[in-house]
Design a protein around this motif. Sequence first.
Motif, PDB file in Angstrom:
ATOM      1  N   UNK A  76      -0.477  13.297  92.125  1.00  0.00           N
ATOM      2  CA  UNK A  76       0.314  12.234  92.731  1.00  0.00           C
ATOM      3  C   UNK A  76      -0.603  11.079  93.081  1.00  0.00           C
ATOM      4  N   UNK A  77      -0.054   9.872  93.032  1.00  0.00           N
ATOM      5  CA  UNK A  77      -0.831   8.654  93.336  1.00  0.00           C
ATOM      6  C   UNK A  77      -1.608   8.782  94.640  1.00  0.00           C
ATOM      7  N   UNK A  78      -0.944   9.327  95.664  1.00  0.00           N
ATOM      8  CA  UNK A  78      -1.569   9.388  96.989  1.00  0.00           C
ATOM      9  C   UNK A  78      -2.806  10.267  96.993  1.00  0.00           C
ATOM     10  N   UNK A  79      -2.867  11.219  96.035  1.00  0.00           N
ATOM     11  CA  UNK A  79      -4.015  12.131  96.007  1.00  0.00           C
ATOM     12  C   UNK A  79      -5.207  11.535  95.260  1.00  0.00           C
ATOM     13  N   UNK A  80      -4.977  10.426  94.626  1.00  0.00           N
ATOM     14  CA  UNK A  80      -6.032   9.876  93.777  1.00  0.00           C
ATOM     15  C   UNK A  80      -6.888   8.897  94.579  1.00  0.00           C
ATOM     16  N   UNK A  81      -8.176   9.050  94.413  1.00  0.00           N
ATOM     17  CA  UNK A  81      -9.087   8.126  95.075  1.00  0.00           C
ATOM     18  C   UNK A  81      -8.943   6.771  94.377  1.00  0.00           C
ATOM     19  N   UNK A  82      -8.213   5.860  95.013  1.00  0.00           N
ATOM     20  CA  UNK A  82      -7.922   4.597  94.326  1.00  0.00           C
ATOM     21  C   UNK A  82      -9.150   3.692  94.248  1.00  0.00           C
ATOM     22  N   UNK A  83     -10.151   3.987  95.053  1.00  0.00           N
ATOM     23  CA  UNK A  83     -11.308   3.093  95.107  1.00  0.00           C
ATOM     24  C   UNK A  83     -12.507   3.604  94.328  1.00  0.00           C
ATOM     25  N   UNK A  84     -12.257   4.455  93.321  1.00  0.00           N
ATOM     26  CA  UNK A  84     -13.368   4.901  92.466  1.00  0.00           C
ATOM     27  C   UNK A  84     -14.281   3.721  92.140  1.00  0.00           C
ATOM     28  N   UNK A  85     -15.564   3.761  92.497  1.00  0.00           N
ATOM     29  CA  UNK A  85     -16.420   2.631  92.103  1.00  0.00           C
ATOM     30  C   UNK A  85     -16.948   2.825  90.680  1.00  0.00           C
ATOM     31  N   UNK A 159       4.771  13.735  89.812  1.00  0.00           N
ATOM     32  CA  UNK A 159       5.367  12.437  90.194  1.00  0.00           C
ATOM     33  C   UNK A 159       4.528  11.263  89.660  1.00  0.00           C
ATOM     34  N   UNK A 160       4.356  11.168  88.339  1.00  0.00           N
ATOM     35  CA  UNK A 160       3.387  10.202  87.791  1.00  0.00           C
ATOM     36  C   UNK A 160       3.782   8.734  87.895  1.00  0.00           C
ATOM     37  N   UNK A 161       5.060   8.437  88.197  1.00  0.00           N
ATOM     38  CA  UNK A 161       5.456   7.018  88.184  1.00  0.00           C
ATOM     39  C   UNK A 161       5.717   6.454  89.581  1.00  0.00           C
ATOM     40  N   UNK A 162       5.424   7.241  90.616  1.00  0.00           N
ATOM     41  CA  UNK A 162       5.653   6.762  91.987  1.00  0.00           C
ATOM     42  C   UNK A 162       4.928   5.446  92.218  1.00  0.00           C
ATOM     43  N   UNK A 191       9.342  15.502  88.866  1.00  0.00           N
ATOM     44  CA  UNK A 191       9.921  14.161  88.895  1.00  0.00           C
ATOM     45  C   UNK A 191      11.133  14.055  89.811  1.00  0.00           C
ATOM     46  N   UNK A 192      11.266  12.865  90.408  1.00  0.00           N
ATOM     47  CA  UNK A 192      12.449  12.534  91.203  1.00  0.00           C
ATOM     48  C   UNK A 192      13.434  11.718  90.380  1.00  0.00           C
ATOM     49  N   UNK A 193      12.929  11.210  89.268  1.00  0.00           N
ATOM     50  CA  UNK A 193      13.657  10.214  88.508  1.00  0.00           C
ATOM     51  C   UNK A 193      14.574  10.907  87.502  1.00  0.00           C
ATOM     52  N   UNK A 194      15.732  11.324  87.975  1.00  0.00           N
ATOM     53  CA  UNK A 194      16.609  12.196  87.186  1.00  0.00           C
ATOM     54  C   UNK A 194      17.045  11.567  85.864  1.00  0.00           C
ATOM     55  N   UNK A 195      17.408  10.290  85.895  1.00  0.00           N
ATOM     56  CA  UNK A 195      17.922   9.665  84.668  1.00  0.00           C
ATOM     57  C   UNK A 195      16.883   9.669  83.557  1.00  0.00           C
ATOM     58  N   UNK A 196      15.656   9.264  83.892  1.00  0.00           N
ATOM     59  CA  UNK A 196      14.600   9.246  82.868  1.00  0.00           C
ATOM     60  C   UNK A 196      14.224  10.661  82.447  1.00  0.00           C
ATOM     61  N   UNK A 197      14.244  11.561  83.409  1.00  0.00           N
ATOM     62  CA  UNK A 197      13.951  12.969  83.116  1.00  0.00           C
ATOM     63  C   UNK A 197      14.875  13.475  82.015  1.00  0.00           C
ATOM     64  N   UNK A 198      16.161  13.157  82.168  1.00  0.00           N
ATOM     65  CA  UNK A 198      17.162  13.625  81.201  1.00  0.00           C
ATOM     66  C   UNK A 198      16.962  13.001  79.822  1.00  0.00           C
ATOM     67  N   UNK A 199      16.444  11.788  79.819  1.00  0.00           N
ATOM     68  CA  UNK A 199      16.254  11.100  78.529  1.00  0.00           C
ATOM     69  C   UNK A 199      15.134  11.742  77.706  1.00  0.00           C
TER      70      UNK A 199
END
Length: 237
Positions: A76-85, A159-162, A191-199
């Motif tokens: 998940x985005x929140x788990x990723x170190x966004x400030x990787x130098x 949750x890759x698109x959050x 995923x939370x995004x049901x419509x895209x999931x179904x596609x």
Amino acid sequence: MALIKCENISIAYEGQTVVHDLSFEVGQADYLCIIGENGSGKSTLVKSLLGLKAPAKGKIILGDGLKQNEIGYLPQQTDVQKDFPASVYEVVLSGRLNSRGFRPFYTATDKEKARENMELLGIQDLERQCFRDLSGGQKQRVLLARALCATKKLLLLDEPVTGLDPIVTQEFYQLINEINKKSGIAVVMVSHDIESTMAYASHILHLQETALFFGSAMDYQRSEIGQAFLRGGEHHA
């Protein structure tokens, strides 16, 4: 042949059983989406599939020669170190760490694989850029390339698109779909995004502490639980 088979697993989190008697499997080139309300045990299940949390009961069996350290994982985005130098190339290349064992240096094959995956995801021109300076969508592509460097068989995406805007989100789904279809790499996506999931999904696991439904996406759309969830479901991304 199943890449992952879960047989009656129960998983506890902080002393409480959050997943119980769950059975399902992921076959070669499947695209499985795990859906369910918040708190239904999705993230805990991901940890168990990655080998970070042993089930309290039941078995997780890896097949077709898949090893735990050969699952490509996009957290998940929140788990990723966004400030990787680090540079984009360094981040992507670090996906090869698991499979390297105790060799201290990256091999020519490792470097070739990193470049291949950057090209596949259209980020080769960002190679020297600093990861932390990228947009959200670019970061996700870099992290997906990194996950691809770790696997030949299975991608696990939590949750890759959050937090991504709608256009970037659709592009990202298309990329994952292409990787699944062209490379034959199985995809397991929470995923939370049901419509895209179904596609895009071939299979659905609807989790509410146990499997409310596991089977093909088509059967899910016809099922009572599927119709109820799709009607009133969580349509937010």
